[in-house]
Design a protein around this motif. Structure first.
Motif, PDB file in Angstrom:
ATOM      1  N   LEU A   7     -41.140 -11.565 -28.829  1.00  0.00           N
ATOM      2  CA  LEU A   7     -40.896 -11.266 -27.420  1.00  0.00           C
ATOM      3  C   LEU A   7     -40.638 -12.556 -26.643  1.00  0.00           C
ATOM      4  O   LEU A   7     -39.674 -12.644 -25.870  1.00  0.00           O
TER       5      LEU A   7
ATOM      6  N   HIS B 200     -37.052 -13.593 -25.055  1.00  0.00           N
ATOM      7  CA  HIS B 200     -37.016 -13.827 -23.618  1.00  0.00           C
ATOM      8  C   HIS B 200     -36.516 -15.232 -23.296  1.00  0.00           C
ATOM      9  O   HIS B 200     -35.855 -15.452 -22.293  1.00  0.00           O
TER      10      HIS B 200
ATOM     11  N   SER C 204     -37.168 -17.935 -21.839  1.00  0.00           N
ATOM     12  CA  SER C 204     -37.567 -18.744 -20.689  1.00  0.00           C
ATOM     13  C   SER C 204     -38.828 -19.563 -20.923  1.00  0.00           C
ATOM     14  O   SER C 204     -38.850 -20.779 -20.671  1.00  0.00           O
TER      15      SER C 204
ATOM     16  N   GLU D  90     -40.498 -12.844 -15.551  1.00  0.00           N
ATOM     17  CA  GLU D  90     -41.110 -13.793 -16.498  1.00  0.00           C
ATOM     18  C   GLU D  90     -42.602 -13.524 -16.636  1.00  0.00           C
ATOM     19  O   GLU D  90     -43.140 -13.523 -17.748  1.00  0.00           O
TER      20      GLU D  90
ATOM     21  N   VAL E  31     -43.218 -10.317 -18.724  1.00  0.00           N
ATOM     22  CA  VAL E  31     -43.002 -10.530 -20.153  1.00  0.00           C
ATOM     23  C   VAL E  31     -44.184 -11.286 -20.763  1.00  0.00           C
ATOM     24  O   VAL E  31     -44.685 -10.912 -21.831  1.00  0.00           O
TER      25      VAL E  31
ATOM     26  N   LEU F 248     -38.713  -4.502 -14.983  1.00  0.00           N
ATOM     27  CA  LEU F 248     -38.087  -5.255 -16.071  1.00  0.00           C
ATOM     28  C   LEU F 248     -36.604  -4.898 -16.130  1.00  0.00           C
ATOM     29  O   LEU F 248     -36.244  -3.723 -16.023  1.00  0.00           O
TER      30      LEU F 248
ATOM     31  N   ASN G 202     -32.646  -5.883 -20.653  1.00  0.00           N
ATOM     32  CA  ASN G 202     -32.873  -6.773 -21.789  1.00  0.00           C
ATOM     33  C   ASN G 202     -34.365  -6.979 -22.049  1.00  0.00           C
ATOM     34  O   ASN G 202     -34.831  -6.871 -23.191  1.00  0.00           O
ATOM     35  N   ASN G 203     -35.129  -7.258 -21.014  1.00  0.00           N
ATOM     36  CA  ASN G 203     -36.560  -7.479 -21.184  1.00  0.00           C
ATOM     37  C   ASN G 203     -37.296  -6.193 -21.546  1.00  0.00           C
ATOM     38  O   ASN G 203     -38.273  -6.230 -22.301  1.00  0.00           O
TER      39      ASN G 203
ATOM     40  N   LEU H  14     -36.714  -5.818 -25.201  1.00  0.00           N
ATOM     41  CA  LEU H  14     -37.560  -6.771 -25.922  1.00  0.00           C
ATOM     42  C   LEU H  14     -39.007  -6.287 -25.978  1.00  0.00           C
ATOM     43  O   LEU H  14     -39.658  -6.368 -27.026  1.00  0.00           O
TER      44      LEU H  14
END
Length: 136
Positions: free
Chosen positions: A28, A32, A34, A81, A84, A106, A109-110, A113
């Motif tokens: 994850l 993600h 970041s 962020e 996640v 979210l 994409n997140n 994930l």
């Protein structure tokens, strides 16, 4: 920068290997992206070492420390962020999370994930969540 990210991802995967919840949380974070580029996160939550037998690089995530730092405001971030990281910390470290709050907002994409991480943690490593127009 990509090589460093790839090296970090490999070291995280080596550390988590065989533990479904750790693997899921690591994937994850990798997906993600970041957090793994942030020096403050790495300093607070990631410990680097080497495998005893083969000497491979390992990078262990202290998900509880990451969650504490996030809640204390030491890891400032945007809402997605934070969500996640909270989900990853809950999957890997048992850190309590309000799932309804964590998934609200979210982006696609997140969300994919996070759903994939839940499947992985449950032992369904070969299952993937369809993205966008994909059908499965």
């Amino acid at each position: 920068l990509t090589t460093c990210f790839d090296d970090l991802a490999a070291a995280l995967r080596a550390w988590a290997k065989g533990l479904f919840t750790a693997e899921a949380a690591v994937e994850l974070l990798i997906g993600h992206r970041s957090w793994l580029y942030r020096q403050d996160f790495l300093e607070i939550a990631v410990e680097f070492s080497q495998e005893i037998t083969g000497g491979a690089a390992l990078a262990a995530v202290d998900f509880e420390a990451a969650a504490r730092a996030l809640e204390a405001g030491v890891l400032p971030c945007c809402g997605g962020e934070g969500r996640v990281l909270r989900i990853a910390a809950s999957i890997a470290g048992g850190v309590p999370v309000d799932l309804g709050e964590a998934v609200t907002g979210l982006d696609e994409n997140n969300a994919v994930l996070a759903a994939s991480a839940v499947l992985h943690a449950a032992g369904h490593r070969d299952r993937h969540v369809p993205v966008g127009g994909e059908r499965r």
